[in-house]
Design a protein around this motif. Sequence first.
Motif, PDB file in Angstrom:
ATOM      1  N   PRO A   1       6.506  10.420   2.976  1.00 40.82           N
ATOM      2  CA  PRO A   1       6.219  11.083   4.238  1.00 40.82           C
ATOM      3  C   PRO A   1       7.474  11.512   4.987  1.00 40.82           C
ATOM      4  CG  PRO A   1       6.006   8.718   4.499  1.00 40.82           C
ATOM      5  CD  PRO A   1       6.230   8.975   3.038  1.00 40.82           C
ATOM      6  N   ARG A   2       7.372  12.641   5.682  1.00 42.23           N
ATOM      7  CA  ARG A   2       8.426  13.152   6.518  1.00 42.23           C
ATOM      8  C   ARG A   2       8.119  12.704   7.950  1.00 42.23           C
ATOM      9  NH1 ARG A   2       7.992  18.967   8.414  1.00 42.23           N
ATOM     10  NH2 ARG A   2       5.806  18.960   7.871  1.00 42.23           N
ATOM     11  N   ILE A   3       9.138  12.264   8.651  1.00 42.62           N
ATOM     12  CA  ILE A   3       8.911  11.933  10.063  1.00 42.62           C
ATOM     13  C   ILE A   3       9.444  13.111  10.878  1.00 42.62           C
ATOM     14  CG2 ILE A   3       9.138  10.159  11.858  1.00 42.62           C
ATOM     15  CD1 ILE A   3       7.830   9.261   9.216  1.00 42.62           C
TER      16      ILE A   3
ATOM     17  N   ASP B   1       0.355  16.509   7.921  1.00 42.38           N
ATOM     18  CA  ASP B   1       1.060  16.368   6.644  1.00 42.38           C
ATOM     19  C   ASP B   1       0.189  15.641   5.622  1.00 42.38           C
ATOM     20  OD1 ASP B   1       3.276  17.645   7.707  1.00 42.38           O
ATOM     21  OD2 ASP B   1       4.689  16.038   7.258  1.00 42.38           O
TER      22      ASP B   1
ATOM     23  N   ARG C   1     -12.227   9.936   8.721  1.00 39.91           N
ATOM     24  CA  ARG C   1     -12.562   9.117   9.891  1.00 39.91           C
ATOM     25  C   ARG C   1     -11.253   8.774  10.578  1.00 39.91           C
ATOM     26  NH1 ARG C   1     -17.323   6.135  10.829  1.00 39.91           N
ATOM     27  NH2 ARG C   1     -17.177   4.554  12.466  1.00 39.91           N
TER      28      ARG C   1
ATOM     29  N   PHE D   1       5.656  20.583   0.006  1.00 39.96           N
ATOM     30  CA  PHE D   1       4.217  20.411  -0.228  1.00 39.96           C
ATOM     31  C   PHE D   1       3.836  20.841  -1.646  1.00 39.96           C
ATOM     32  CE2 PHE D   1       4.250  20.581   4.515  1.00 39.96           C
ATOM     33  CZ  PHE D   1       3.788  19.280   4.721  1.00 39.96           C
TER      34      PHE D   1
ATOM     35  N   SER E   1     -10.344   6.885  -2.645  1.00 36.95           N
ATOM     36  CA  SER E   1     -10.751   6.288  -1.383  1.00 36.95           C
ATOM     37  C   SER E   1      -9.640   5.477  -0.740  1.00 36.95           C
ATOM     38  CB  SER E   1     -11.937   5.365  -1.708  1.00 36.95           C
ATOM     39  OG  SER E   1     -12.388   4.699  -0.571  1.00 36.95           O
ATOM     40  N   THR E   2      -9.562   5.536   0.592  1.00 37.32           N
ATOM     41  CA  THR E   2      -8.748   4.570   1.321  1.00 37.32           C
ATOM     42  C   THR E   2      -9.486   4.229   2.586  1.00 37.32           C
ATOM     43  OG1 THR E   2      -6.608   4.058   2.314  1.00 37.32           O
ATOM     44  CG2 THR E   2      -7.365   6.316   2.517  1.00 37.32           C
TER      45      THR E   2
ATOM     46  N   LEU F   1     -10.980   9.468   3.435  1.00 39.86           N
ATOM     47  CA  LEU F   1      -9.701   9.191   4.106  1.00 39.86           C
ATOM     48  C   LEU F   1     -10.019   8.583   5.464  1.00 39.86           C
ATOM     49  CD1 LEU F   1      -6.581   9.685   3.847  1.00 39.86           C
ATOM     50  CD2 LEU F   1      -6.959  11.845   5.050  1.00 39.86           C
TER      51      LEU F   1
ATOM     52  N   ARG G   1      -1.020   6.235  -4.647  1.00 38.94           N
ATOM     53  CA  ARG G   1      -2.217   5.702  -5.300  1.00 38.94           C
ATOM     54  C   ARG G   1      -3.254   6.799  -5.517  1.00 38.94           C
ATOM     55  NH1 ARG G   1      -6.929   3.743  -3.511  1.00 38.94           N
ATOM     56  NH2 ARG G   1      -6.272   3.613  -1.325  1.00 38.94           N
ATOM     57  N   LEU G   2      -3.549   7.578  -4.466  1.00 40.05           N
ATOM     58  CA  LEU G   2      -4.562   8.623  -4.610  1.00 40.05           C
ATOM     59  C   LEU G   2      -4.131   9.673  -5.620  1.00 40.05           C
ATOM     60  CD1 LEU G   2      -5.819   9.195  -0.939  1.00 40.05           C
ATOM     61  CD2 LEU G   2      -6.733   7.663  -2.686  1.00 40.05           C
TER      62      LEU G   2
ATOM     63  N   PRO H   1       0.818  -1.212   0.000  1.00 37.90           N
ATOM     64  CA  PRO H   1       0.000   0.000   0.000  1.00 37.90           C
ATOM     65  C   PRO H   1       0.851   1.261   0.000  1.00 37.90           C
ATOM     66  CG  PRO H   1      -0.036  -1.032   2.166  1.00 37.90           C
ATOM     67  CD  PRO H   1       0.761  -1.929   1.284  1.00 37.90           C
TER      68      PRO H   1
ATOM     69  N   ASN I   1      -8.166   2.149   5.131  1.00 38.43           N
ATOM     70  CA  ASN I   1      -7.355   1.700   6.246  1.00 38.43           C
ATOM     71  C   ASN I   1      -6.067   2.501   6.272  1.00 38.43           C
ATOM     72  OD1 ASN I   1      -6.984   0.279   8.508  1.00 38.43           O
ATOM     73  ND2 ASN I   1      -7.222  -1.725   7.579  1.00 38.43           N
TER      74      ASN I   1
ATOM     75  N   ARG J   1      -2.442  17.979   4.277  1.00 40.83           N
ATOM     76  CA  ARG J   1      -1.865  18.968   3.356  1.00 40.83           C
ATOM     77  C   ARG J   1      -1.696  18.393   1.963  1.00 40.83           C
ATOM     78  NH1 ARG J   1       2.422  22.905   6.494  1.00 40.83           N
ATOM     79  NH2 ARG J   1       2.181  24.235   4.684  1.00 40.83           N
ATOM     80  N   VAL J   2      -1.227  17.158   1.900  1.00 41.75           N
ATOM     81  CA  VAL J   2      -0.988  16.543   0.594  1.00 41.75           C
ATOM     82  C   VAL J   2      -2.301  16.128  -0.078  1.00 41.75           C
ATOM     83  CG1 VAL J   2       0.059  14.596  -0.605  1.00 41.75           C
ATOM     84  CG2 VAL J   2       1.324  15.797   1.198  1.00 41.75           C
TER      85      VAL J   2
ATOM     86  N   LYS K   1       4.171   4.681   8.751  1.00 34.17           N
ATOM     87  CA  LYS K   1       5.572   5.083   8.679  1.00 34.17           C
ATOM     88  C   LYS K   1       5.860   6.268   9.608  1.00 34.17           C
ATOM     89  CE  LYS K   1       5.728   3.687   3.799  1.00 34.17           C
ATOM     90  NZ  LYS K   1       5.435   4.251   2.463  1.00 34.17           N
ATOM     91  N   GLY K   2       4.827   6.832  10.236  1.00 35.71           N
ATOM     92  CA  GLY K   2       5.035   7.890  11.205  1.00 35.71           C
ATOM     93  C   GLY K   2       4.621   9.277  10.733  1.00 35.71           C
ATOM     94  N   GLU K   3       3.974   9.388   9.586  1.00 33.49           N
ATOM     95  CA  GLU K   3       3.561  10.717   9.109  1.00 33.49           C
ATOM     96  C   GLU K   3       2.440  11.266   9.981  1.00 33.49           C
ATOM     97  OE1 GLU K   3       1.406  11.122   5.215  1.00 33.49           O
ATOM     98  OE2 GLU K   3       3.047  12.485   4.792  1.00 33.49           O
TER      99      GLU K   3
ATOM    100  N   GLN L   1      -3.535   1.727   9.281  1.00 33.39           N
ATOM    101  CA  GLN L   1      -2.753   0.498   9.377  1.00 33.39           C
ATOM    102  C   GLN L   1      -1.730   0.383   8.263  1.00 33.39           C
ATOM    103  OE1 GLN L   1      -5.205  -3.061   9.496  1.00 33.39           O
ATOM    104  NE2 GLN L   1      -3.511  -4.312   8.760  1.00 33.39           N
ATOM    105  N   PHE L   2      -2.074   0.881   7.107  1.00 39.40           N
ATOM    106  CA  PHE L   2      -1.360   0.475   5.928  1.00 39.40           C
ATOM    107  C   PHE L   2      -0.282   1.408   5.425  1.00 39.40           C
ATOM    108  CE2 PHE L   2      -4.907  -2.347   4.199  1.00 39.40           C
ATOM    109  CZ  PHE L   2      -4.306  -3.437   4.794  1.00 39.40           C
ATOM    110  N   SER L   3      -0.400   2.694   5.656  1.00 41.22           N
ATOM    111  CA  SER L   3       0.369   3.528   4.772  1.00 41.22           C
ATOM    112  C   SER L   3       1.215   4.563   5.497  1.00 41.22           C
ATOM    113  CB  SER L   3      -0.571   4.158   3.758  1.00 41.22           C
ATOM    114  OG  SER L   3       0.174   4.617   2.675  1.00 41.22           O
ATOM    115  N   SER L   4       1.222   5.783   5.006  1.00 38.63           N
ATOM    116  CA  SER L   4       2.119   6.800   5.530  1.00 38.63           C
ATOM    117  C   SER L   4       2.037   6.914   7.051  1.00 38.63           C
ATOM    118  CB  SER L   4       1.798   8.156   4.908  1.00 38.63           C
ATOM    119  OG  SER L   4       1.967   8.096   3.526  1.00 38.63           O
TER     120      SER L   4
END
Lengths: 323, 323, 323
Positions: free
Chosen positions: B286-288, C91, C106, B304, C73-74, C48, B57-58, B52, C76, C94-95, C85-87, C79-82
């Motif tokens: 993504p930025r942490i 952020d 949600r 951005f 659409s997403t 989202l 994707r979006l 994912p 999840n 904004r994107v 990874k900690g975003e 669980q799955f994405s940015s």
Amino acid sequence: MAAYKKVPHCIKTQQYTVDELSELFRIAKTYKETGESSSARGKIMTTLFYEPSTRTRLSFEAAMLRLGGRVISTDNAGQFSSAAKGETLEDTIRVVSEYCDVIVLRHTDEDAAERAINYSAHIPVINGGCGPNKDRPHYMHLAQHPTQALLDLYTIEEHFGYITSLRVAFVGDLKNGRTVRSLAYLLGKYHGVKIKFVAPGNLAVGDDIKDYLKRHNVEYQEYGNLASVIDQVDVVYMTRLQEERMTGSSELSASMDRIRLGTSYAMTEALAAKMHDNAIILHPLPRIDEISTAVDRMKQAKYFDQARNGLYVRMALLHQMFN
Amino acid sequence: MAAYKKVPHCIKTQQYTVDELSELFRIAKTYKETGESSSARGKIMTTLFYEPSTRTRLSFEAAMLRLGGRVISTDNAGQFSSAAKGETLEDTIRVVSEYCDVIVLRHTDEDAAERAINYSAHIPVINGGCGPNKDRPHYMHLAQHPTQALLDLYTIEEHFGYITSLRVAFVGDLKNGRTVRSLAYLLGKYHGVKIKFVAPGNLAVGDDIKDYLKRHNVEYQEYGNLASVIDQVDVVYMTRLQEERMTGSSELSASMDRIRLGTSYAMTEALAAKMHDNAIILHPLPRIDEISTAVDRMKQAKYFDQARNGLYVRMALLHQMFN
Amino acid sequence: MAAYKKVPHCIKTQQYTVDELSELFRIAKTYKETGESSSARGKIMTTLFYEPSTRTRLSFEAAMLRLGGRVISTDNAGQFSSAAKGETLEDTIRVVSEYCDVIVLRHTDEDAAERAINYSAHIPVINGGCGPNKDRPHYMHLAQHPTQALLDLYTIEEHFGYITSLRVAFVGDLKNGRTVRSLAYLLGKYHGVKIKFVAPGNLAVGDDIKDYLKRHNVEYQEYGNLASVIDQVDVVYMTRLQEERMTGSSELSASMDRIRLGTSYAMTEALAAKMHDNAIILHPLPRIDEISTAVDRMKQAKYFDQARNGLYVRMALLHQMFN
């Protein structure tokens, strides 16, 4: 099947008459030529999948879009959402059917689509593959994947020009495969079709299918390996061997079984070469190693054409529901 | 790259000439002004993501919709579906390519997109990020994310008006980042570009990239901290430090490493203030915590804008494929 | 709520005036009659969802499509994405806000939608259900699901023709339910509404809601079982009992609690028969066993109509945002 006349559900292959199949295939053929229409304009399809199946879902969604329709979708309704909180399928169907014009339902319960039609308001339900749920063995005979069988039969009819009197071998895991059941039921509607079941003993075709064929006077026989029937059939319908279901209790026997099965129930280039000149190989996919990739180049290999036909048959099915 | 001429795939950044990049950016600029077109009307895009990536994707899906096209989508093809049953990527591509007009593929295998183009019938494949798969270290040099690099380069060109002779610092995890590779390959196509790699020793940029730059006569140097180059570059390209890849074996060293890395490879307000007046900071996101949020308000912060440009560059890419 | 005037966000139910609610419901009623429009033509909505909710997501997506809009659409994102990874949410907003024209968010954080509006460029954010996150108990009073409450109130107003002076019972888990909060805040805006909270002591309604009602001079009382209020109310608003939150420490007490709760806080055919002739039963769904399916056939049962109204209220909300 009178109930299906008022709202054109697609639940199980028994529901179709030979005339209905001809008409469906005629429309599918048209879509294979034209590729598009606007017959679902303004309509919304929900793909309500309680277990994921990327291929089947994308095929339905592409079909709906090519008819000018729109899609809302979930591909893990079982794990993620209301169902996980304990909602019944019936409640979910009641709510979701208010949002859209047709529901494609995939579910682990064999009778899920049949139950859904009582709660879907006035919109049609399509069985996108229901069952088998191994925790409910006495329902296994209801497991079906009717749209897969429709595209299988379309591909056969497209190649030969007829179904009557064809000789069809089903090979592999015939006990657990819902597509085998759905297609056997369809073939039973045509005169003179002869079926050969080729499976290891513990994966033999179920009694429910054999009973159905007897009632419909369809000749069938059972075999222990593919080589013994390869030159006697017009269609070889391969299925995936689900290893975890075949093997005995020890690692050793599992490994030995696998080798033996690989030899007896797999399609190789050598075997394919023994087929009649006009005979074809089908497979509902995904294929693991039961068909050698070397076979892909042979003219007998029709399984990717078959997958492509899925798009047109599903377009035809949706077209009929909206027109 | 003749093979890519017949069907306009987007697989790796080496495939592009400077002229092709100029043309792509010209179209992207137009879309940034107009926002919409109907150049993908009637077309269907599949986003086939084996891992994912919501953002990527979006971005692709919004681009396709803004061109008047339609989308079918899966964002966890690897975990959930045919692949989990053992189907090869090649078989999946053969089937899915029948449903649609373009496939965006994201996959853990570095060569997935390259392999896919042999099986995608006559439709284009876009590499939406392939690799790295740490279980196949000798393929790591193939890991790319070309559309990210295209939008990076577009953002640089948009800001400066040219690429030639720019001085670019890549900062952070340069060993595992596929966007660094893809962008370095692009920069190597322009005269006089100078690259500074800023990374801890165990995350240093790979030899494959250095070899490429040597072959293309691109000057590069390696550094141990950001402060030492901050006032000598036009572009600072920050990347995410993936902690689990940097740390030693003990908890203690992990913690100490992290503090040290935070100091040497993170962008702070104080550091950004030392940049040239016209210099910019990019980040693929993504930025942490490698860029302080205080930097977001500074004029150097372009990450951005960069993300937003992704929409227009992807529209341009899709536009070219259908026209 | 001046900030919401410039960009028409939907964050919490306090933001609405009675006049705004009347206007929203007027539009919803029109959509219930006409079913479609083109008021979102050319617009893109992002759903989202950091936690999945198939029902709410599909309802929003169907609403957007029926307005002629499009959806990315997403379901999840957490669980799955940015985010994994900690975003930060900020952020991501904004994107993603650069890709689309409205975001439905949600999230497990109660204040997620409120925070999002500061980063969503110039597009509106809709709270599709935020919180409660049990790890942040002091934020619980911010948990809301405003669109659920809007459709609840619409259903009440549709049935009675007015809201003023109605007597409403909230039943079940009133401590953790965000829909109870959102709807109580709306009811507090109408004269003479009387509220009866029916919940076990450990799931009693929160002080924040009681304080709000006191400030708005809304009469309320608390009860220990449904039977004691069943013939004294116009609306019974049932909620799901989340077992894991109700039970004590031992298996035995859990089991006994459940039986007791089943008796005191569940709607049976017998109880429903004691309701006033014109009284109705609502439920935000999913329902587990707190309403017997035998009640579904009774005229008091309005929870499936309520779910259907969600489509029209969400169409109205989106309509207002684009016009």
